[in-house]
Design an enzyme around this catalytic site. Structure first.
Site, mmCIF file in Angstrom:
data_model
loop_
_atom_site.group_PDB
_atom_site.id
_atom_site.type_symbol
_atom_site.label_atom_id
_atom_site.label_comp_id
_atom_site.label_asym_id
_atom_site.label_seq_id
_atom_site.Cartn_x
_atom_site.Cartn_y
_atom_site.Cartn_z
ATOM 1 N N ARG A 196 0.820 -1.204 0.000
ATOM 2 C CA ARG A 196 0.000 0.000 0.000
ATOM 3 C C ARG A 196 0.859 1.262 0.000
ATOM 4 O O ARG A 196 0.455 2.289 -0.516
ATOM 5 C CB ARG A 196 -0.900 -0.034 1.242
ATOM 6 C CG ARG A 196 -2.166 0.724 1.082
ATOM 7 C CD ARG A 196 -3.264 0.250 2.011
ATOM 8 N NE ARG A 196 -2.918 0.429 3.407
ATOM 9 C CZ ARG A 196 -3.779 0.200 4.408
ATOM 10 N NH1 ARG A 196 -4.994 -0.221 4.146
ATOM 11 N NH2 ARG A 196 -3.430 0.372 5.648
ATOM 12 N N VAL B 14 -8.839 -0.096 -6.237
ATOM 13 C CA VAL B 14 -8.073 -1.291 -5.845
ATOM 14 C C VAL B 14 -7.557 -1.141 -4.411
ATOM 15 O O VAL B 14 -7.433 -0.041 -3.909
ATOM 16 C CB VAL B 14 -6.877 -1.600 -6.801
ATOM 17 C CG1 VAL B 14 -7.358 -1.974 -8.156
ATOM 18 C CG2 VAL B 14 -5.899 -0.463 -6.861
ATOM 19 N N GLU B 15 -7.290 -2.254 -3.794
ATOM 20 C CA GLU B 15 -6.875 -2.305 -2.384
ATOM 21 C C GLU B 15 -7.907 -1.622 -1.487
ATOM 22 O O GLU B 15 -7.578 -0.888 -0.570
ATOM 23 C CB GLU B 15 -5.493 -1.668 -2.194
ATOM 24 C CG GLU B 15 -4.385 -2.513 -2.788
ATOM 25 C CD GLU B 15 -3.000 -1.964 -2.515
ATOM 26 O OE1 GLU B 15 -2.833 -1.194 -1.565
ATOM 27 O OE2 GLU B 15 -2.082 -2.331 -3.255
ATOM 28 N N GLY B 16 -9.184 -1.838 -1.770
ATOM 29 C CA GLY B 16 -10.249 -1.260 -0.942
ATOM 30 C C GLY B 16 -10.542 0.149 -1.407
ATOM 31 O O GLY B 16 -9.632 0.929 -1.612
#
Ligand SMILES: Cc1cc2nc3c(=O)[nH]c(=O)nc-3n(C[C@H](O)[C@H](O)[C@H](O)COP(=O)(O)OP(=O)(O)OC[C@H]3O[C@@H](n4cnc5c(N)ncnc54)[C@H](O)[C@@H]3O)c2cc1C
Length: 807
Positions: free
Chosen positions: A379, A501-503
């Site tokens: 992240r 993406v990634e939440g």
């Protein structure tokens, strides 16, 4: 005597609170005050006895452990327990994951500037720099992004092969396994450079280096798994993907229905092999359509207790070759106009042996913890690098285009409205790049900054949305018309992808940043929660007793500091910085004290309900995030040697952030349920009303000129972006046109004066120049330079068109 006593009491209270002195020093301070009072002033015995009794009654319960624990700590402990919101196991794991770093200072109300400035500066090794100048430049040169996005819907086979052969998918894998073993700074620099060429390529490179099989194997794999898979991932034999998301479980990934049951089955011709029978249905999985190795997250059940006592060990991660019988790799999804490989996959009652679980049998049920612990690395690197790459491309091309493109006989960059957009593009790029490099420093120091990784993921992807929208406006029709000549539309298309993406970002802002940060980074809350949830009540009480009064002192100190910093406009804080930047450190200290105070008061008043008051939590998160961004900009300015030309970029960054912080404070207090308290807090933080204004027109103009001119500040701002070796490519032509426009500016100014004096304004610039040669206003070389500029400009402003057949 009374006046002396009251004044002394107040001075000690304010000074000791501001300096955050320990309780024993407070007791000593008041002891000396009472002693001096009784020695200096004549007073009756009763008065003396009363004063000393009050002193003892106040300090004894606080300083004598037996009295304190029984009279004070016990009831507070019980109240705290009652107030604590219920937390699921997945929430607990997310909270415990990762480490805290500069974010802890931002929660302290008293950040240590020396510490910030002494963090190491970002550096690349010679080897890393050579890789970026060599293979990365070469790979970018090989990519024809128009073909990728609108004709082939994939990178060419030649590019895939080049990427695999040059270990692009193994930047994080250590050298001993054949990987590149790059630092976080280098890894980010590679993805960022790709993003300025082709987002499809950037995503394809970043995913195998992000949270997925490679990273999980390195952290948790058994020796056997590492020895087998890491060299194969490093040399490109295996293409990995990682499947967590399923149709029912998106943001709430832990609620997945995908499951496995521990049982005996047949594998590789052997019977009675201990393993798992899996059923799953995943979607949105990047690289899945071409993957050879599927990382899979699923819930594990063990009804016959074959691996332990637990019926439901929980989320587990396994590595499954995609050619394993029963694995179904579906079609491709089509993520907007950024055609990186992405698609669904599924399996129904697929048997896998137990040693395909990442980390083997010992790691069953630990999948969620493993994911949370590794989340911060990916992240902090992938999406921030993608975002800053897009911002650098927008800065470089928008400034250049605004200088080259003319309307109403002047460069459009001279219009105030355009300058406002250019300033926001350049200022945000400076802020974003500073935030990116600072969090990478944390990673290279061995930290796993879970909160800061959420801050950069959210704010950098959101800021890219602003930057790229502004870039689209500056380019206008040139940005809209698709074709090989359009270098900006592709980053516009990728905006929502980075955010999702990634939440998705709403969740990141509203729940994660403050929700997790307040507990994880607060100097006391995490330890308090641990103590009240301790199974052994007595041990919990003792641990709680150790910290709760420091916490109370911390709150009092932040209230006093907020007020003193507000009434002195930050001047009570005198950091040893030079005059150009000192006021920014003072204002950030002021806002930081206010933030620490608000965080504690909101937790105290709202308790568990703060979790549901997502908008309040989001605004507290914004205050924290902009404090991080502004301090990152100060750090960058410091480590780049206080370059005078960059000062306007720093000013823009900090003034923009302070304004956002102020508006978040007002938004928070305007919506705070207890309005009487909110009004009081507003007066405490901003006694005279709002302190900060939006960035001024003048500063906007100065910042816009950093990217409208061929300056060292511009070079530093866009450093790390790709410039094609082929001089006929549109980005390269734009750069030449920009430099030519800068060089020709004095010639054009002479000619415009000449045109005004001779009433030639209606003629075009080349015709004016032709008339200026005979009167020796310009020479032949200057005329040729001007001709070259016009030719380059015509090239730059051209857009593509297509025949009906093309459509
Ligand atoms: C291009 C792309 C690539 C991807 N690659 C992968 C991959 O390789 N592997 C993988 O496993 N997954 C991947 N994903 C999945 C990605 O992580 C999910 O899309 C993401 O987690 C969000 O899930 P969702 O799209 O189902 O949105 P939903 O969960 O349906 O969310 C919809 C909206 O509700 C908001 N929301 C949800 N809960 C809350 C809450 N409590 N408070 C406030 N707001 C809330 C969300 O922020 C969002 O705005 C990818 C997604 C995309 C688009």
């Amino acid at each position: 005597m009374l006046i002396f006593l009251i004044t002394g009491t107040l001075i000690i209270f304010v000074a000791f609170s501001y300096l955050r002195l320990p309780l024993t020093i407070w007791a000593l301070g008041y002891f000396i005050l009472l002693l001096v009072t009784t020695l200096l002033f004549e007073s009756g015995m009763m008065t003396r006895i009363t004063l000393w009794t009050i002193y003892i009654l106040f300090f004894a319960p606080l300083l004598v452990p037996f009295i304190r624990r029984n009279c004070l700590t016990k009831p507070i402990f019980a109240f705290y327990k009652q107030q604590l919101p219920t937390m699921s196991l997945t929430e607990k794991i997310a909270l415990e994951a990762g480490t805290v770093w500069w974010d802890r200072d931002l929660f302290s109300g008293k950040p240590d500037w020396e510490k910030l400035l002494n963090y190491p500066s970002p550096v690349l090794t010679d080897e890393e720099q050579k890789f970026i100048d060599g293979p990365v430049q070469e790979a970018c040169n090989m990519i024809d992004d128009w073909k990728v996005t609108h004709r082939d819907y994939d990178l060419s086979a030649e590019v895939w092969d080049y990427l695999a052969r040059n270990h692009f998918f193994a930047m994080i894998i250590p050298k001993q396994y054949g990987g590149l073993g790059f630092s976080a700074q280098a890894h980010s620099a590679v993805v960022m450079k790709f993003a300025t060429r082709s987002v499809t390529a950037a995503v394809s490179v970043m995913v195998p280096n992000s949270l997925g099989p490679g990273m999980l194997l390195m952290e948790y794999g058994t020796e056997q798994q590492k020895e087998y898979y890491l060299p194969r991932l490093a040399d490109g034999t295996e293409i990995p993907c990682f499947a967590l998301t399923s149709p029912e479980a998106g943001s709430d990934a832990a609620s997945m229905a995908d499951h496995g049951v521990v049982c005996y089955g047949e594998h590789d011709g052997k019977k009675d092999v201990l393993g798992i029978r899996l059923t799953w249905n995943k979607r949105y999985i990047t690289l899945a359509p071409i993957a050879t190795l599927l990382g899979l997250a699923f819930k594990l059940y063990d009804p016959d207790h074959l691996v332990g006592d637990d019926d439901e060990p929980g989320i587990t991660l396994a590595l499954i070759p995609t050619n394993h019988p029963g694995v179904h790799i579906g079609n491709r999804h089509k993520p907007l106009n950024v055609p990186f490989q992405n698609g669904p996959n599924s399996g129904d009652n697929v048997f896998i042996p137990m040693d395909w679980v990442i980390g083997g049998r010992d790691r069953v049920g630990q999948g969620w913890r493993m994911l949370m612990e590794c989340l911060s690395d990916g992240r902090s690197i992938s999406l921030p690098a993608l975002s800053v790459g897009a911002a650098k491309l927008a800065s470089s091309t928008s400034g250049a285009y605004a200088r080259v493109r003319q309307q109403f006989n002047v460069s459009i960059g001279e219009f105030e409205g355009v300058q406002e957009r250019l300033a926001r593009i350049a200022g945000l790029t400076y802020l974003m790049d500073s935030a990116r490099t600072l969090v990478l420093t944390a990673l290279d120091e061995g930290e796993k900054p879970s909160l800061l990784s959420a801050v950069v993921k959210y704010h950098l992807t959101e800021s890219t949305r602003t930057v790229v929208n502004d870039a689209m406006d500056v380019h206008a029709g040139k940005g809209i018309m698709l074709g090989e000549r359009n270098y900006i539309a592709n980053i516009y298309d990728c905006l929502p992808i980075g955010i999702t993406v990634e939440g998705a970002n709403i969740l990141t802002r509203n729940m994660i940043i403050f929700g997790q940060g307040a507990i994880r980074c607060h100097p006391y809350v995490m330890d308090e929660i641990r103590s009240v949830t301790e199974e052994d009540n007595n041990a919990g009480l003792l641990a709680f007793d150790d910290i709760i009064f420091s916490h109370v002192g911390f709150v009092i100190s932040n209230i006093v500091r907020t007020f003193l910093l507000a009434v002195s406009n930050g001047h009570i804080h005198q950091p040893g910085m030079n005059r150009g930047t000192r006021k920014y450190y003072q204002q950030l200290m002021r806002m930081n004290a206010a933030y620490a105070m608000l965080a504690d008061i909101s937790m105290l008043i709202l308790g568990g309900s703060l979790k549901r008051k997502e908008n309040l939590s989001a605004r507290l998160g914004d205050i924290l995030s902009y404090s991080y961004l502004a301090t990152a900009a100060l750090k960058r300015f410091h480590e780049q040697g206080h370059k005078h030309e960059d000062l306007v970029l720093l000013k823009w960054s900090v003034e923009y952030s302070l304004y956002q912080i102020q508006e978040a404070v007002y938004g928070f207090l305007d919506n705070f349920p207890l309005q009487s308290l909110a009004i009081l807090l507003k007066r405490l933080i901003f006694p005279l009303g709002r302190s900060y204004s939006p960035v001024s027109d003048r500063l906007n103009s100065e910042v816009a000129h950093t990217i409208l001119s061929d300056s060292a500040a511009r070079d530093r701002l866009i450093a790390g972006m790709f410039m094609p070796d082929d001089a006929t490519e549109q980005v390269a032509v734009l750069e030449q046109a920009f430099k030519q426009a800068v060089m020709c500016t004095p010639i054009i100014e002479k000619l415009r004066r000449f045109a005004r004096e001779n009433k030639l304004q209606s003629k075009n610039i080349l015709d004016i120049a032709r008339e200026a040669i005979p009167v020796s206003l310009i020479n032949k070389q200057e005329f040729e330079q001007l001709e070259k500029l016009i030719e380059l400009r015509n090239n730059v402003i051209a857009v593509d068109d297509f025949s009906t057949d093309d459509f």
